[in-house]
Design a protein around this motif. Structure first.
Motif, PDB file in Angstrom:
ATOM      1  N   ARG A   1       0.829  -1.207   0.000  1.00 55.77           N
ATOM      2  CA  ARG A   1       0.000   0.000   0.000  1.00 55.77           C
ATOM      3  C   ARG A   1       0.862   1.254   0.000  1.00 55.77           C
ATOM      4  N   LEU A   2       1.893   1.277   0.805  1.00 51.79           N
ATOM      5  CA  LEU A   2       2.777   2.446   0.865  1.00 51.79           C
ATOM      6  C   LEU A   2       3.506   2.663  -0.454  1.00 51.79           C
ATOM      7  N   SER A   3       3.928   1.608  -1.092  1.00 52.97           N
ATOM      8  CA  SER A   3       4.623   1.768  -2.366  1.00 52.97           C
ATOM      9  C   SER A   3       3.717   2.409  -3.407  1.00 52.97           C
ATOM     10  N   THR A   4       2.450   2.039  -3.398  1.00 56.66           N
ATOM     11  CA  THR A   4       1.493   2.628  -4.331  1.00 56.66           C
ATOM     12  C   THR A   4       1.236   4.088  -3.995  1.00 56.66           C
ATOM     13  N   LEU A   5       1.048   4.391  -2.719  1.00 51.00           N
ATOM     14  CA  LEU A   5       0.739   5.755  -2.294  1.00 51.00           C
ATOM     15  C   LEU A   5       1.900   6.711  -2.568  1.00 51.00           C
ATOM     16  N   THR A   6       3.111   6.303  -2.244  1.00 54.36           N
ATOM     17  CA  THR A   6       4.256   7.201  -2.433  1.00 54.36           C
ATOM     18  C   THR A   6       4.549   7.426  -3.912  1.00 54.36           C
ATOM     19  N   THR A   7       4.347   6.407  -4.739  1.00 52.36           N
ATOM     20  CA  THR A   7       4.531   6.588  -6.184  1.00 52.36           C
ATOM     21  C   THR A   7       3.494   7.566  -6.726  1.00 52.36           C
ATOM     22  N   ARG A   8       2.255   7.437  -6.259  1.00 53.25           N
ATOM     23  CA  ARG A   8       1.204   8.355  -6.714  1.00 53.25           C
ATOM     24  C   ARG A   8       1.496   9.784  -6.255  1.00 53.25           C
ATOM     25  N   PHE A   9       2.019   9.936  -5.045  1.00 55.09           N
ATOM     26  CA  PHE A   9       2.387  11.270  -4.545  1.00 55.09           C
ATOM     27  C   PHE A   9       3.386  11.917  -5.503  1.00 55.09           C
ATOM     28  N   GLU A  10       4.405  11.180  -5.899  1.00 59.69           N
ATOM     29  CA  GLU A  10       5.436  11.726  -6.780  1.00 59.69           C
ATOM     30  C   GLU A  10       4.846  12.119  -8.134  1.00 59.69           C
ATOM     31  N   LYS A  11       3.976  11.281  -8.684  1.00 57.93           N
ATOM     32  CA  LYS A  11       3.379  11.584  -9.984  1.00 57.93           C
ATOM     33  C   LYS A  11       2.475  12.811  -9.887  1.00 57.93           C
ATOM     34  N   ASN A  12       1.712  12.902  -8.815  1.00 56.44           N
ATOM     35  CA  ASN A  12       0.880  14.088  -8.614  1.00 56.44           C
ATOM     36  C   ASN A  12       1.722  15.357  -8.542  1.00 56.44           C
ATOM     37  N   LEU A  13       2.830  15.278  -7.827  1.00 59.88           N
ATOM     38  CA  LEU A  13       3.675  16.458  -7.664  1.00 59.88           C
ATOM     39  C   LEU A  13       4.278  16.896  -8.990  1.00 59.88           C
ATOM     40  N   LEU A  14       4.737  15.953  -9.801  1.00 53.73           N
ATOM     41  CA  LEU A  14       5.274  16.316 -11.107  1.00 53.73           C
ATOM     42  C   LEU A  14       4.203  16.990 -11.951  1.00 53.73           C
ATOM     43  N   ALA A  15       2.994  16.429 -11.952  1.00 51.79           N
ATOM     44  CA  ALA A  15       1.907  17.015 -12.725  1.00 51.79           C
ATOM     45  C   ALA A  15       1.564  18.412 -12.231  1.00 51.79           C
ATOM     46  N   GLU A  16       1.497  18.582 -10.915  1.00 49.41           N
ATOM     47  CA  GLU A  16       1.182  19.880 -10.331  1.00 49.41           C
ATOM     48  C   GLU A  16       2.282  20.907 -10.627  1.00 49.41           C
ATOM     49  N   THR A  17       3.523  20.478 -10.563  1.00 51.56           N
ATOM     50  CA  THR A  17       4.638  21.391 -10.837  1.00 51.56           C
ATOM     51  C   THR A  17       4.564  21.896 -12.270  1.00 51.56           C
ATOM     52  N   ASN A  18       4.192  21.025 -13.193  1.00 59.46           N
ATOM     53  CA  ASN A  18       4.040  21.441 -14.590  1.00 59.46           C
ATOM     54  C   ASN A  18       2.791  22.301 -14.774  1.00 59.46           C
TER      55      ASN A  18
END
Length: 681
Positions: free
Chosen positions: A160-177
C-alpha cells in the motif's frame, strides 16, 4: 526481441546500452529479473549444506543481477526523463516490487541462515563481518522475526505504501508542470536577466504560448527568481503557485495521500514493535532514536527563529522604504528574498545577482567543480561524446586517476524539462564492487532553466552551490572501493550520506577554486576580489531565515512521523502543519518551511521519511570537517587523499561514525556548526 537487460552491457564501464533500450523492454526485464532473483534465493534457502558466509551471504550478494540492471536504468529514466509509459509502469510496479522485496526480507529460512552466520561472524574479516551484521540488523528491523499472520499484514502495508508514495510523486510532477506561472508581458518580469527571460520565453514556446513567458517551479517553496523580480505581484504569483502544489481539490490532490501515508506508516511501525515511524527509521541510523533527533532540532530552532525575527525587522524597513507613497505593506514570504538581497547590498555592498555573469555553467563545471576534484584527488575528466546516455542533454565524462588508471564514468544532466522531476540528485547506474567485478557509473541531475540558442547558461549562486553539493555525492560514488555490492558508493546510513556532499560545497568559494572559474562570460575578467571579500564577509547573513525554513521542514517531517497508531486520526493537513510549526516556534508566515506537506517529496516519496533531519545531522560532521581542512592547509593532495582513503573510499563498508573518527582523529563536535549558522548563545 533481444532484451538489452537480459545480459550485462558490453560497453565500456558497463554503461547501459541506452541506444538499444526501448520502453517495451522494461516490463519483461522486471518480470524475468524478479523470477530469477526468487529462484536464486530459493537455491540459498533450499541448500542442505550448513549455512556459511559463502553459501548464504555471498550468494545473496550475487543474486538479482537482471533485476538490478533494469531497476537502475528504469528509475533513473522515471526521474530524469519520464513519459506516459514509464509513469504508468512505475505505478503498476510499485506494489509488485514491494511484495518481491518482502518475499526475500521476510523469508524465515533465509533469516535463520543469516542468523547462524551472524553468531559465528567473529572469524570473518572486517568487511565481511560488517556485511553479516548489516543484513541481520536490517532483516530484523524489517520484520523477519514476525509470525506468519503479522508478516502477511506487513506485506499489505508495504504494498500500500509503495502505491501511495509513487502516486504522490506523480501528482507532484503534474502539479509542478500545471502550476508553472504564465506571464503575458515582459514588464512583469522586470529584474530578470537576459538568460532568465530567454529561458522563460523558451518554456512558453514549448507549451505553445509564443510571445509569452513561463516561469517553471522548483521543488522547494521559494524560487531563485524571487530575489530579483521587482514586481511584487509577480513574486506573489510565483510563491502562491509553488505553495499550492498538491493542495487543491482534484485528481492531483496530495492531501489525502499525506494522511494515508502517515497513517499506514504508523500502523506498520506498531506492527514491527516501534512506538512511531520515526522510532522505526532512526533505530537503524546513526541517530538511533527520534529523541536524539528532536534534541538537536529543538536546540537549533529557538535561536534560528529569534535570528529570523531580527532579520525580518530590517527587511520590513527595506520593503516599506521601497513601497509607493502612502503604502506600508507587511513583509510577506514572497518579499523575503527580494528584500534580503537589497539589505545584503546595503549592508555588505553585495548583490548576488551581480555574480551571475561570472557563473557561466560550463566554466563552473570545468574550472570549478572538476578543478577542485583534480586539485584534491588528482583525478581528471574527459568528455566522451561517443558514449550514448539516456537523454541528448546528459553528457558523459570519463574519470581517470593521476596515474591514468580508470575511475569510472560521470553523467552530467543540467537542464530542467517537463519530463524531469524537480530538485537535484545523484544516482548510480553501475555501482562498483569487487565481488562481481563491477566498475562505476554515476549521474548528477539538476534543474537549471535552459536559455535560448546562442545564449550562455548563467547560474545563480544557489545553483552553483547545488552543483558542488551533488558532485560531492558523485565523488562518493566514484571513489568507493568495496568488495560487496551492498556497500557500494553512497549505500550508507541516510543520516550520514549527505556529509560528503556538504563537505564538497566548501570548495565553491575556496580562493584558488573561485579564481579558476568565476570569470565574466563576456569580458573574460575575473570576479573582482572586492566582491569576493564582501561575499565572504556576508557569509552569516540571512542565516536565521535559512536555518528556520530548513528546520521547519525537518520538524514537520518528525511531527508527521511521530504519530502513533492509536492516536486520533489527523483530518486536516493544513491544521496539523500549522500546529506542528507553532509548537516549536517556527510559525512565522514570512518564513514558510522549505517544503510544505503536499509537495514534500523527500518525506512522502523520496526515501527521506522521518529522515529529513539528515542534512543538519550531517552538517555537524561537515562543519567540523571544514574546520579540519582549514587547520591543515586546505586544498592539498595530502588532505584530499586522506579524505578519499578514510571516508569516500570506504563507501558503506564501515560504520560511518567510526570512519569519521578515523579521518578526524576524534568524534564530531557541534561548535563549528553553531558558529557557521550564527546560533551560539
Amino acid at each position: 526481441m533481444t532484451n538489452p537487460f537480459f545480459a550485462p552491457s558490453a560497453l565500456e564501464y558497463g554503461l547501459p546500452p541506452f541506444a538499444d533500450i526501448r520502453d517495451e523492454h522494461y516490463r519483461p526485464a522486471f518480470e524475468q529479473g524478479m523470477a530469477e532473483h526468487l529462484a536464486e534465493i530459493a537455491a540459498i534457502t533450499g541448500s542442505a549444506d550448513a549455512p556459511t558466509f559463502e553459501n548464504t551471504l555471498v550468494a545473496l550478494e550475487r543474486a538479482g543481477q537482471t533485476l538490478s540492471r533494469v531497476s537502475t536504468v528504469f528509475y533513473n529514466k522515471a526521474s530524469a526523463d519520464s513519459n506516459d509509459v514509464t509513469n504508468a509502469l512505475e505505478e503498476e510496479l510499485a506494489p509488485l516490487l514491494a511484495a518481491h522485496s518482502d518475499a526475500i526480507k521476510l523469508d524465515p529460512v533465509l533469516y535463520a541462515r543469516i542468523g547462524v552466520v551472524y553468531e559465528e561472524r567473529d572469524s570473518l574479516d572486517a568487511e565481511a563481518c560488517y556485511l553479516v551484521e548489516r543484513y541481520y540488523a536490517e532483516l530484523t528491523q524489517a520484520g523477519a522475526g514476525l509470525g506468519e499472520s503479522e508478516k502477511a499484514q506487513l506485506t499489505q502495508y508495504n504494498q500500500r505504501l509503495s502505491t501511495l508514495t509513487t502516486r504522490f510523486e506523480k501528482n507532484l510532477l503534474a502539479e509542478t508542470n500545471d502550476l508553472a506561472v504564465v506571464f503575458d508581458d515582459v514588464s512583469e518580469l522586470d529584474g530578470l536577466g537576459e538568460g532568465e527571460l530567454s529561458a522563460a520565453a523558451q518554456a512558453a514556446a514549448e507549451r505553445g504560448l509564443p510571445g509569452r513567458f513561463v516561469v517553471t517551479l522548483v521543488l522547494f517553496t521559494g524560487h531563485p527568481y524571487l530575489a530579483s523580480l521587482t514586481n511584487r505581484a509577480s513574486r506573489q504569483r510565483i510563491m502562491e503557485a509553488s505553495r499550492a502544489r498538491g493542495d487543491r481539490p482534484g485528481e492531483h490532490d496530495n492531501r489525502p495521500l499525506v494522511l494515508e501515508i502517515t497513517r499506514v506508516r504508523a500502523l506498520r511501525a506498531a506492527l514491527l514493535g516501534f512506538s512511531t515511524h520515526a522510532a522505526f527509521v532512526t533505530s537503524d541510523e546513526t541517530a538511533k532514536t527520534p529523541e536524539a533527533v528532536d534534541e538537536l532540532l529543538r536546540r537549533l530552532a529557538g535561536p534560528a527563529a529569534r535570528n529570523a525575527r531580527r532579520e525580518q525587522l530590517a527587511l520590513q524597513a527595506e520593503l516599506a522604504q521601497r513601497a509607493p507613497s502612502g503604502e506600508s505593506p507587511e513583509l510577506a514570504a514572497w518579499d523575503w528574498a527580494f528584500a534580503s538581497e537589497a539589505v545584503r547590498k546595503a549592508e555588505f555592498d553585495v548583490d548576488t545577482a551581480q555574480m551571475r555573469p561570472y557563473f557561466e555553467a560550463e566554466r563552473v563545471l570545468q574550472g570549478g567543480v572538476f578543478f577542485a576534484a583534480t586539485s584534491l584527488y588528482g583525478v581528471t575528466f574527459t568528455e566522451r561524446p561517443d558514449l550514448v546516455s539516456y537523454h541528448p542533454e546528459a553528457r558523459v565524462f570519463e574519470v581517470h586517476d593521476e596515474d591514468g588508471a580508470p575511475v569510472g564514468l560521470y553523467v552530467y544532466d543540467l537542464y530542467t524539462r517537463d519530463s524531469k522531476r524537480g530538485g537535484a540528485w545523484m544516482n548510480s547506474l553501475i555501482a562498483q564492487n569487487g565481488l562481481l567485478g563491477h566498475p562505476v557509473v554515476v549521474t548528477n541531475n539538476l534543474n537549471v532553466p535552459k536559455p535560448g540558442a546562442g545564449l550562455p547558461t548563467l547560474l545563480t549562486f544557489d545553483e552553483v552551490t547545488t552543483l558542488f553539493h551533488e558532485f560531492g555525492h558523485a565523488l562518493h560514488g566514484l571513489f568507493a572501493r568495496v568488495t560487496y555490492p551492498k556497500f557500494a558508493g553512497t549505500r550508507t546510513f541516510r543520516d550520514f550520506v549527505e556529509f560528503p556532499s556538504q563537505v564538497n560545497e566548501m570548495w565553491m568559494l575556496w580562493p584558488e577554486v573561485l579564481a579558476n572559474y568565476a570569470v565574466h562570460h563576456a569580458t573574460g575578467e575575473p570576479m573582482p576580489a572586492s566582491l569576493v571579500a564582501k561575499l565572504q564577509a556576508s557569509a552569516g547573513f540571512n542565516q536565521g531565515f535559512a536555518t528556520s525554513e530548513y528546520l521547519g521542514a525537518a520538524l514537520l517531517d518528525q511531527a508527521w512521523h511521530g504519530l502513533r497508531a492509536g492516536d486520533a486520526p489527523v483530518t486536516d493537513v493544513a491544521v496539523f502543519e500549522a500546529a506542528a510549526l507553532a509548537e516549536v516556534g517556527l510559525d512565522n508566515p514570512a518564513v514558510p518551511p522549505r517544503y510544505s506537506s503536499t509537495y514534500f517529496a523527500h518525506t512522502f516519496s523520496g526515501g527521506y521519511d522521518a529522515g529529513y533531519y539528515s542534512y543538519i545531522w550531517s552538517e555537524v560532521l561537515d562543519a567540523d570537517t571544514v574546520a579540519w581542512f582549514r587547520e591543515n592547509g586546505g586544498l592539498t593532495r595530502v588532505n584530499g587523499d586522506r579524505f578519499r582513503a578514510r571516508l569516500l573510499g570506504v563507501g558503506g563498508s564501515k560504520d560511518p561514525l567510526e570512519a569519521f573518527a578515523d579521518f578526524r582523529g576524534r568524534a564530531a563536535e557541534i561548535g563549528p556548526l553553531l558558529n557557521r549558522r550564527g546560533l551560539n548563545d
